[in-house]
Design an enzyme around this catalytic site. Structure first.
Site, PDB file in Angstrom:
ATOM      1  N   ASP A 153      -0.874  45.466 -86.912  1.00 18.51           N
ATOM      2  CA  ASP A 153      -0.693  46.035 -88.259  1.00 18.51           C
ATOM      3  C   ASP A 153      -1.738  47.102 -88.533  1.00 18.51           C
ATOM      4  OD1 ASP A 153       1.253  44.200 -88.531  1.00 18.51           O
ATOM      5  OD2 ASP A 153       0.431  43.204 -90.310  1.00 18.51           O
TER       6      ASP A 153
ATOM      7  N   ASP B 292       0.856  36.739 -92.815  1.00 15.79           N
ATOM      8  CA  ASP B 292       1.563  38.005 -92.789  1.00 15.79           C
ATOM      9  C   ASP B 292       2.996  37.818 -93.292  1.00 15.79           C
ATOM     10  OD1 ASP B 292       1.957  40.751 -91.947  1.00 15.79           O
ATOM     11  OD2 ASP B 292       3.235  39.892 -90.403  1.00 15.79           O
TER      12      ASP B 292
ATOM     13  N   THR C  52       4.636  44.359 -96.213  1.00 17.65           N
ATOM     14  CA  THR C  52       5.859  43.560 -96.272  1.00 17.65           C
ATOM     15  C   THR C  52       5.872  42.634 -97.477  1.00 17.65           C
ATOM     16  OG1 THR C  52       4.802  42.034 -94.754  1.00 17.65           O
ATOM     17  CG2 THR C  52       6.338  43.592 -93.812  1.00 17.65           C
ATOM     18  N   THR C  53       4.742  41.995 -97.735  1.00 14.69           N
ATOM     19  CA  THR C  53       4.695  41.070 -98.867  1.00 14.69           C
ATOM     20  C   THR C  53       4.912  41.845-100.156  1.00 14.69           C
ATOM     21  OG1 THR C  53       3.005  39.930 -97.590  1.00 14.69           O
ATOM     22  CG2 THR C  53       3.389  39.152 -99.817  1.00 14.69           C
TER      23      THR C  53
HETATM   24  P1  ADP Z   1       1.225  43.143 -97.522  1.00 14.77           P
HETATM   25  O1  ADP Z   1       2.095  42.351 -96.614  1.00 14.77           O
HETATM   26  O2  ADP Z   1       1.992  43.671 -98.678  1.00 14.77           O
HETATM   27  O3  ADP Z   1       0.417  44.184 -96.817  1.00 14.77           O
HETATM   28  P2  ADP Z   1      -1.299  41.776 -97.898  1.00 14.77           P
HETATM   29  O4  ADP Z   1      -1.482  40.314 -97.936  1.00 14.77           O
HETATM   30  O5  ADP Z   1      -1.802  42.506 -96.721  1.00 14.77           O
HETATM   31  O6  ADP Z   1       0.240  42.074 -98.140  1.00 14.77           O
HETATM   32  O7  ADP Z   1      -1.983  42.373 -99.206  1.00 14.77           O
HETATM   33  C1  ADP Z   1      -1.963  43.729 -99.481  1.00 14.77           C
HETATM   34  C2  ADP Z   1      -2.554  44.005-100.844  1.00 14.77           C
HETATM   35  O8  ADP Z   1      -3.889  43.518-100.920  1.00 14.77           O
HETATM   36  C3  ADP Z   1      -2.608  45.490-101.098  1.00 14.77           C
HETATM   37  O9  ADP Z   1      -2.187  45.745-102.409  1.00 14.77           O
HETATM   38  C4  ADP Z   1      -4.081  45.812-100.938  1.00 14.77           C
HETATM   39  O10 ADP Z   1      -4.492  46.931-101.690  1.00 14.77           O
HETATM   40  C5  ADP Z   1      -4.721  44.546-101.421  1.00 14.77           C
HETATM   41  N1  ADP Z   1      -6.090  44.373-100.911  1.00 14.77           N
HETATM   42  C6  ADP Z   1      -6.499  44.357 -99.644  1.00 14.77           C
HETATM   43  N2  ADP Z   1      -7.831  44.210 -99.559  1.00 14.77           N
HETATM   44  C7  ADP Z   1      -8.286  44.126-100.813  1.00 14.77           C
HETATM   45  C8  ADP Z   1      -9.576  43.964-101.411  1.00 14.77           C
HETATM   46  N3  ADP Z   1     -10.665  43.850-100.691  1.00 14.77           N
HETATM   47  N4  ADP Z   1      -9.647  43.895-102.747  1.00 14.77           N
HETATM   48  C9  ADP Z   1      -8.537  44.000-103.494  1.00 14.77           C
HETATM   49  N5  ADP Z   1      -7.306  44.153-103.004  1.00 14.77           N
HETATM   50  C10 ADP Z   1      -7.168  44.214-101.685  1.00 14.77           C
END
Ligand code: ADP
Ligand code: MG
Length: 547
Positions: free
Chosen positions: A390, A63, A96-97
């Site tokens: 989250d 995270d 956040t990322t």
């Molecule tokens: P953040 O801290 O920004 O939420 P994450 O590591 O949770 O970072 O990644 C979020 C990103 O991953 C988003 O752009 C989301 O749409 C993408 N994402 C999540 N699940 C999938 C999936 N199954 N396939 C493609 N992209 C995904």
């Protein structure tokens, strides 16, 4: 302030100072370094980071906010970036990322323009113009729905980045159930207060033993073994003062010359507790939840009356209990009346792993639920706790707003495309900045592809081609390692999360670009705890031992 007429600013010799392009460059580098450090965690195929502190305690997390919070960051600009992550986390709980890597990429693109001689004011203007348009595009592009299957997909997307014991479906259902349970309608609008969902953890057991409780769980056992383990039709007294005899501030010595007087003294003490318990009994309470301590004697009398009592309940739990059961928190036992009691169908002590916990279920106001997380180790349950929190936030937001986007970089790719055609229309020098903004947006799909082991350049070319064809929900279909329809795949991110992430990124990038002078300032004269920073503390009162 620093106009031409101002007297020359004289800095002490040796004061560290960076000016102009140097200051800008080193600030941009620092921001980029932070963004680079967490890039690999983005998306479902993102890697984890292990953070080790000076005494060897570790946190393993995927995270962004957690990683940045735990990182020991020194550079002032890097700290600004960390603040963005924290703000994003506390406002919306996810994204956040995304916010951090977008900030890093905006600065990287800006750096290229600065090198070409574009002034940073032009760049920040262009960024501001772009962001204004992005807000409008986002409203146009949002998909609307609030049904359970959509909420489940939102939960799954938020959870997919985390390694929550691989039981994503199980947790997604749990989260949707919890959010639905606490959702309320006010003035015709749905409101969800995530703080009504209490997430608790107890390591031990399997992840699948995680349970949903419609009520509250308190991590405390009853104070006396002779108390009942189950109270049906609970009438609950919430007391935030100690059921103990106050120790006098002054040390008192009581001299007793006659041995029979000892009994009197003890009787007096026992009388006081008897009276306390009398008052509780008279109110009709059969459960006492006390925020402070309960004396052994008081415990004994409570047990004798068949009253279930718990001591040292957390203040936050007391507040939740008050809300859920309708009880008033009472400080003085004289104020304890039948009307100040709360109600629940059941109060029960249950054994969870090696510990005993108190379950308050079937509350008068059912808008309080708990999720009790189980799992092998502390690290596992802690990461699950963060992930669930989250997911609860994003599902709550979607339940309220009913607006979201296709994820997997689809929204970023579409915004990028639209910004590029906007730039062409704007023309002038701002055009370059808007184009830079559009390019920066591509960092999200590119990183998702990279982290999934796909070729980033080819993937991005394909993705752009699809968007040009009007496939606005196409993104990185990670399950199949190709570009595909994210709406069909059910990968959804809430509008509020994305908007906040983009705004946060633009804000900090703009702020950093406007800095052209970094001057070491005076240390604050009152360090907390007296142990602030080594050396240089000329104003410190004497007596500080040298180390
Ligand atoms: P953040 O801290 O920004 O939420 P994450 O590591 O949770 O970072 O990644 C979020 C990103 O991953 C988003 O752009 C989301 O749409 C993408 N994402 C999540 N699940 C999938 C999936 N199954 N396939 C493609 N992209 C995904
Ligand atoms: Mg996320």
């Amino acid at each position: 302030m620093l106009s031409g007429q101002m007297p020359i600013l004289i800095l002490k010799e040796g004061t560290s100072r960076e000016q102009g392009k140097n200051a800008q460059k080193s600030n941009i580098e620092a921001a980029k370094a932070i963004a680079d450090a967490i890039r690999t965690t983005l998306g479902p195929k993102g890697m984890d980071k292990m953070l080790v502190d000076s005494i060897g305690d570790i946190v393993v997390s995927n995270d962004g906010a957690t990683v940045l919070k735990e990182m020991d960051v020194d550079h002032p600009t890097a700290k600004m970036i960390v603040e963005v992550a924290k703000a994003q986390d506390s406002a919306v709980g996810d994204g956040t990322t995304t916010a951090v890597i977008l900030a890093g990429e905006l600065l990287k693109q800006a750096e290229t323009l600065i090198d070409q001689g574009v002034h940073s004011t032009v760049i920040t203007n262009g960024f501001r113009m772009a962001m204004n348009e992005v807000r409008k595009y986002m409203d146009e592009l949002a998909i609307s729905a609030t049904d359970d299957s959509t909420l489940r997909k939102i939960a799954l997307t938020a959870l997919s980045g985390k390694n929550a014991g691989l039981s994503h479906e199980f947790f997604a259902d749990l989260v949707v159930k919890a959010v639905n349970a606490v959702a309320d309608k006010r003035d015709g609008k749905v409101v969800v207060d995530p703080s009504n969902i209490k997430v608790d953890k107890k390591n031990g057991g399997a992840v699948e033993d995680t349970q949903f409780i419609s009520g509250l769980v308190i991590d405390k056992e009853k104070v006396h073994p002779k108390m009942p383990s189950l109270v049906k039709g609970a009438k609950i007294a919430l007391i935030d003062s100690a059921l103990e005899i106050k120790k006098t501030e002054i040390e008192a010595k009581v001299q007793i010359s006659d041995p029979s007087k000892i009994h009197d003294l003890l009787d007096q003490e026992s009388d006081t507790f008897k009276k306390m318990v009398e008052k509780i009994k008279k109110s009709g309470a059969n459960v006492v939840l006390c925020q402070k301590g309960i004396d052994d004697l008081a415990q004994h009398f409570l047990a004798k009356e068949g009253i279930y009592a718990v001591r040292r309940v957390k203040k936050s739990d007391m507040e939740k209990l008050a809300k859920a059961t309708g009880a008033k928190i009472v400080t003085n036992l004289d104020d304890l009346t039948t009307s100040s009691l709360g109600k629940s169908e059941m109060v029960e002590e249950r054994k969870i792993g090696d510990d005993r916990m108190t379950f308050v279920t079937g509350c008068a106001n059912p808008k309080a639920v708990s999720i009790l997380i189980r799992g092998g180790t502390d690290h596992v349950v802690s990461e699950i706790e963060r992930s669930l929190n989250d997911a609860i936030r994003v599902v709550s937001i979607t339940k309220e707003d009913g607006k979201f986007f296709a994820g997997g970089g689809a929204i970023e790719a579409e915004l990028s495309l639209r910004l590029k055609s906007l730039a062409a229309k704007v023309g002038g020098r701002e055009q370059l900045a808007i184009e830079a903004f559009a390019k920066a947006m591509e960092i999200v799909p590119r990183t998702l592809a990279e982290n999934a082991g796909m070729d980033p350049i080819n993937t991005l070319i394909k993705l752009k081609a699809e968007h040009e064809k009007g496939h606005k929900n196409y993104g990185i279909l990670i399950s199949e390692n190709k570009v595909g329809d994210m709406e069909k795949e059910g990968v959804f991110d809430p509008l509020r999360v994305k908007r906040h992430a983009f705004e946060g990124a633009v804000e900090v990038a703009t702020m950093i670009l406007r800095i052209d002078d970094v001057i070491a300032s005076k240390k604050s004269s009152a360090p907390e705890g007296g142990a602030g920073g080594p050396g240089g503390m000329g104003g410190m009162p004497g007596g500080m031992p040298p180390y």
